[in-house]
Design an enzyme around this catalytic site. Structure first.
Site, mmCIF file in Angstrom:
data_model
loop_
_atom_site.group_PDB
_atom_site.id
_atom_site.type_symbol
_atom_site.label_atom_id
_atom_site.label_comp_id
_atom_site.label_asym_id
_atom_site.label_seq_id
_atom_site.Cartn_x
_atom_site.Cartn_y
_atom_site.Cartn_z
ATOM 1 N N ARG A 83 0.826 -1.209 0.000
ATOM 2 C CA ARG A 83 0.000 0.000 0.000
ATOM 3 C C ARG A 83 0.859 1.257 0.000
ATOM 4 N NH1 ARG A 83 -4.416 -0.228 4.635
ATOM 5 N NH2 ARG A 83 -4.412 1.955 4.005
ATOM 6 N N HIS A 135 -5.580 9.265 11.599
ATOM 7 C CA HIS A 135 -5.502 7.816 11.390
ATOM 8 C C HIS A 135 -4.061 7.360 11.129
ATOM 9 C CE1 HIS A 135 -10.052 7.511 10.192
ATOM 10 N NE2 HIS A 135 -9.862 7.791 11.468
#
Ligand SMILES: [Zn+2]
Length: 279
Positions: A83, A135
């Site tokens: 990712r 986050h």
């Protein structure tokens, strides 16, 4: 102030935001996946996030957990390094750049609260001290044993992984806490974890929300707790709420009552809004 959809006319925007140019109250940009979608970063909550380990296919909501990391640390790292490679291959878009420039102009009045872990806001020039990555950030790691809350950049030359590649021995040996030498973990808030202040700026975000005069929400649809609390607090304190989203969403309803809902891509709407805030 009453609002309606699709008002991107520069003169009208400037009139609507005029009172916020010289105000002393804060301006918060609250951003989500919709900003980065225009840079080609998938949400990873959809099919792009699925990951096969052995004979089993894992959903993102299963892998992005402390429980999965405790059981399959190397496999979870492989997913994050894949990712990370996707995020690093993407470039900031016009919305990222406009927000970064607005934050520089606003100084201590401006704050960016982002749910995105891709780091594109910082790469666009958003001031780190005025950027709360609630986050986390996929370019950073921290101690899995929590010997401290410090976050460390991932080694720049760590080779990116293709989908399905394992973490090689050399990379695995570098994914360690620099302080205690124990295993490091991605600096990302997982689904089975909670917001806090030292890692994710929970308290500071809520305090800033209550003091804000303007909140510009971009590309997020109120699925997580903290963004919703930001908007609720700011609206209760009389802030103007602007929602930018290509889709109808719960924040747009709040924005219609407290400001303006703009149904447009972030790359079009955000530069126009930032220009109106400045002119
Ligand atoms: Zn440590």
């Amino acid at each position: 102030m009453s609002g309606s959809d699709d008002e991107l006319d520069p003169t009208r925007l400037a009139a609507q935001l005029a009172c916020h140019r010289s105000s002393t109250r804060g301006v918060i940009f609250l951003t989500g996946a919709g900003v980065s979608a225009e840079s080609g970063v998938p949400t990873f909550r959809g099919k792009e996030g699925y990951w096969t380990i052995g004979s089993r296919e894992y959903h993102p909501q299963e892998l992005a957990t402390h429980a999965a990391f405790a059981r399959l640390p190397r496999e979870v790292w492989a997913w994050y390094l894949f990712r990370r490679g996707v995020c690093r291959a993407a470039a900031p878009n016009r919305a990222h750049v406009a927000i970064a420039q607005a934050l520089v102009r606003l100084g201590d009045r401006g704050l960016l609260v982002t749910q995105n872990v891709d780091g594109l806001h910082l790469r666009a020039g958003a001031p780190p001290a005025r950027t709360f990555e609630i986050h986390g950030n996929i370019d950073f790691m921290r101690c899995a044993d929590e010997c401290s809350v410090a976050r460390y950049p991932l080694p720049d030359d760590l080779p990116p992984l293709e989908r399905g590649d394992p973490v090689d021995e050399a990379s695995w040996a570098r994914l360690l806490c620099p302080r205690c030498g124990g295993r490091a973990r991605p600096h990302v808030l997982w689904f089975d974890e909670s917001y806090d202040e030292p890692r994710y700026r929970w308290t500071s975000t809520l305090e800033a929300s209550a003091a804000a005069g303007l909140v510009i929400i971009v590309g997020t649809s109120a699925q997580t707790n903290l963004p919703w609390r930001v908007v609720e607090r700011a609206a209760a304190a009389g802030a103007t709420i602007v929602d930018v989203n290509v889709d109808e969403n719960p924040f747009a309803e709040v924005a219609r009552d407290h400001g303006l809902a703009v149904r447009a891509p972030a790359g079009d709407a955000v530069p126009a809004l930032c220009a109106a805030l400045e002119s």
